[in-house]
Design a protein around this motif. Structure first.
Motif, PDB file in Angstrom:
ATOM      1  N   ARG A   1       5.888  63.238   0.674  1.00 41.97           N
ATOM      2  CA  ARG A   1       5.235  62.316   1.360  1.00 41.97           C
ATOM      3  C   ARG A   1       3.856  61.736   0.970  1.00 41.97           C
ATOM      4  O   ARG A   1       3.290  62.731   0.575  1.00 41.97           O
ATOM      5  CB  ARG A   1       5.102  62.454   2.847  1.00 41.97           C
ATOM      6  CG  ARG A   1       6.587  62.738   3.745  1.00 41.97           C
ATOM      7  CD  ARG A   1       6.273  63.102   5.021  1.00 41.97           C
ATOM      8  NE  ARG A   1       7.610  62.902   5.784  1.00 41.97           N
ATOM      9  CZ  ARG A   1       7.461  61.908   6.726  1.00 41.97           C
ATOM     10  NH1 ARG A   1       6.518  61.168   7.051  1.00 41.97           N
ATOM     11  NH2 ARG A   1       8.574  61.854   7.353  1.00 41.97           N
ATOM     12  N   GLN A   2       3.464  60.543   1.074  1.00 37.68           N
ATOM     13  CA  GLN A   2       2.416  60.086   0.675  1.00 37.68           C
ATOM     14  C   GLN A   2       2.070  58.837   1.458  1.00 37.68           C
ATOM     15  O   GLN A   2       2.733  58.287   2.028  1.00 37.68           O
ATOM     16  CB  GLN A   2       2.317  59.777  -1.009  1.00 37.68           C
ATOM     17  CG  GLN A   2       3.335  58.681  -1.459  1.00 37.68           C
ATOM     18  CD  GLN A   2       4.844  59.576  -1.807  1.00 37.68           C
ATOM     19  OE1 GLN A   2       5.652  58.911  -1.201  1.00 37.68           O
ATOM     20  NE2 GLN A   2       4.829  60.589  -2.487  1.00 37.68           N
TER      21      GLN A   2
ATOM     22  N   LYS B   1      -5.604  58.322  -1.161  1.00 41.42           N
ATOM     23  CA  LYS B   1      -5.509  59.785  -1.944  1.00 41.42           C
ATOM     24  C   LYS B   1      -6.183  60.723  -0.891  1.00 41.42           C
ATOM     25  O   LYS B   1      -5.691  61.959  -0.939  1.00 41.42           O
ATOM     26  CB  LYS B   1      -6.109  59.547  -3.188  1.00 41.42           C
ATOM     27  CG  LYS B   1      -5.262  59.049  -4.391  1.00 41.42           C
ATOM     28  CD  LYS B   1      -5.863  58.914  -5.398  1.00 41.42           C
ATOM     29  CE  LYS B   1      -5.232  58.013  -6.355  1.00 41.42           C
ATOM     30  NZ  LYS B   1      -5.688  58.194  -7.939  1.00 41.42           N
TER      31      LYS B   1
ATOM     32  N   ASP C   1      -3.781  61.975   1.607  1.00 42.68           N
ATOM     33  CA  ASP C   1      -3.092  62.851   1.191  1.00 42.68           C
ATOM     34  C   ASP C   1      -3.409  64.074   1.152  1.00 42.68           C
ATOM     35  O   ASP C   1      -2.485  65.249   1.602  1.00 42.68           O
ATOM     36  CB  ASP C   1      -2.706  62.397  -0.206  1.00 42.68           C
ATOM     37  CG  ASP C   1      -1.619  61.069  -0.146  1.00 42.68           C
ATOM     38  OD1 ASP C   1      -0.925  61.082   0.796  1.00 42.68           O
ATOM     39  OD2 ASP C   1      -1.441  60.644  -1.287  1.00 42.68           O
ATOM     40  N   ARG C   2      -4.685  64.374   0.848  1.00 42.95           N
ATOM     41  CA  ARG C   2      -5.253  65.656   0.760  1.00 42.95           C
ATOM     42  C   ARG C   2      -5.760  66.284   2.411  1.00 42.95           C
ATOM     43  O   ARG C   2      -5.570  67.642   2.521  1.00 42.95           O
ATOM     44  CB  ARG C   2      -6.364  65.840  -0.192  1.00 42.95           C
ATOM     45  CG  ARG C   2      -6.108  65.414  -1.433  1.00 42.95           C
ATOM     46  CD  ARG C   2      -7.025  65.791  -2.626  1.00 42.95           C
ATOM     47  NE  ARG C   2      -6.709  65.877  -3.702  1.00 42.95           N
ATOM     48  CZ  ARG C   2      -6.986  64.726  -4.699  1.00 42.95           C
ATOM     49  NH1 ARG C   2      -7.449  63.512  -4.010  1.00 42.95           N
ATOM     50  NH2 ARG C   2      -6.371  64.597  -5.790  1.00 42.95           N
TER      51      ARG C   2
ATOM     52  N   SER D   1       1.471  66.183   6.087  1.00 43.26           N
ATOM     53  CA  SER D   1       2.298  65.269   5.374  1.00 43.26           C
ATOM     54  C   SER D   1       3.124  64.483   6.216  1.00 43.26           C
ATOM     55  O   SER D   1       3.755  63.531   5.956  1.00 43.26           O
ATOM     56  CB  SER D   1       3.207  66.129   4.417  1.00 43.26           C
ATOM     57  OG  SER D   1       3.774  66.906   5.118  1.00 43.26           O
TER      58      SER D   1
ATOM     59  N   ALA E   1       2.420  60.951   6.851  1.00 41.96           N
ATOM     60  CA  ALA E   1       2.128  59.945   5.676  1.00 41.96           C
ATOM     61  C   ALA E   1       3.075  58.654   5.893  1.00 41.96           C
ATOM     62  O   ALA E   1       4.096  58.684   6.732  1.00 41.96           O
ATOM     63  CB  ALA E   1       2.633  60.726   4.661  1.00 41.96           C
TER      64      ALA E   1
END
Length: 143
Positions: free
Chosen positions: A93-94, A120, A123-124, A128, A131
């Motif tokens: 997932r992003q 980004k 994402d971290r 997830s 996302a």
């Protein structure tokens, strides 16, 4: 997607980006993709966004072209369908969301670079399950 005009196992890899969520018959679509893929399918689709889904809906950002409500998919919807056709699936997932309200700034490179840098970071930092996008690779089981 009823029936693609190609033979079984016509393609080594079937790639779909942001399309399968538009098909009304998800089960039938997965079966057809598996039929024409000799080895695997790779896809990226809008995902259910956990707790973020509610504010996105309230802001009116869960729409696509022409204000159509986006149909979002989840691993729990897709897993049984891929299992039916004998495929093993790996998910990722992003965050790759670009709200319609940002379209005017879409040609301004510093804005776009800043926005995707922010994604980004998300994402971290975020789970997830929140996302925006789900990518998956489904490989046919070997007999």
């Amino acid at each position: 997607m009823l029936s693609l005009p190609v033979v079984h196992d016509a393609f080594d890899l079937v790639v779909i980006y942001g399309a399968i969520h538009h098909y009304h018959e998800l089960r039938q679509s997965i079966h057809e993709l598996a039929r024409v893929a000799r080895a695997a399918c790779a896809m990226s689709e809008p995902a259910l966004m956990g707790l973020l889904q509610h504010p996105i809906n309230l802001l009116g950002w869960n729409t696509e072209y022409g204000g159509i409500q986006t149909a979002r998919l989840s691993e729990s919807q897709l897993n049984p369908l891929f299992q039916e056709v004998g495929m093993d699936v790996v998910y990722d997932r992003q965050f790759q969301y670009f709200p319609p309200a940002f379209e005017r700034a879409g040609n301004w490179k510093p804005f776009v670079q800043g926005w995707f840098f922010f994604l980004k970071l998300l994402d971290r930092m975020l789970p997830s399950s929140w996302a925006h996008s789900i990518s998956f690779y489904a490989a046919k089981n070997k007999p």
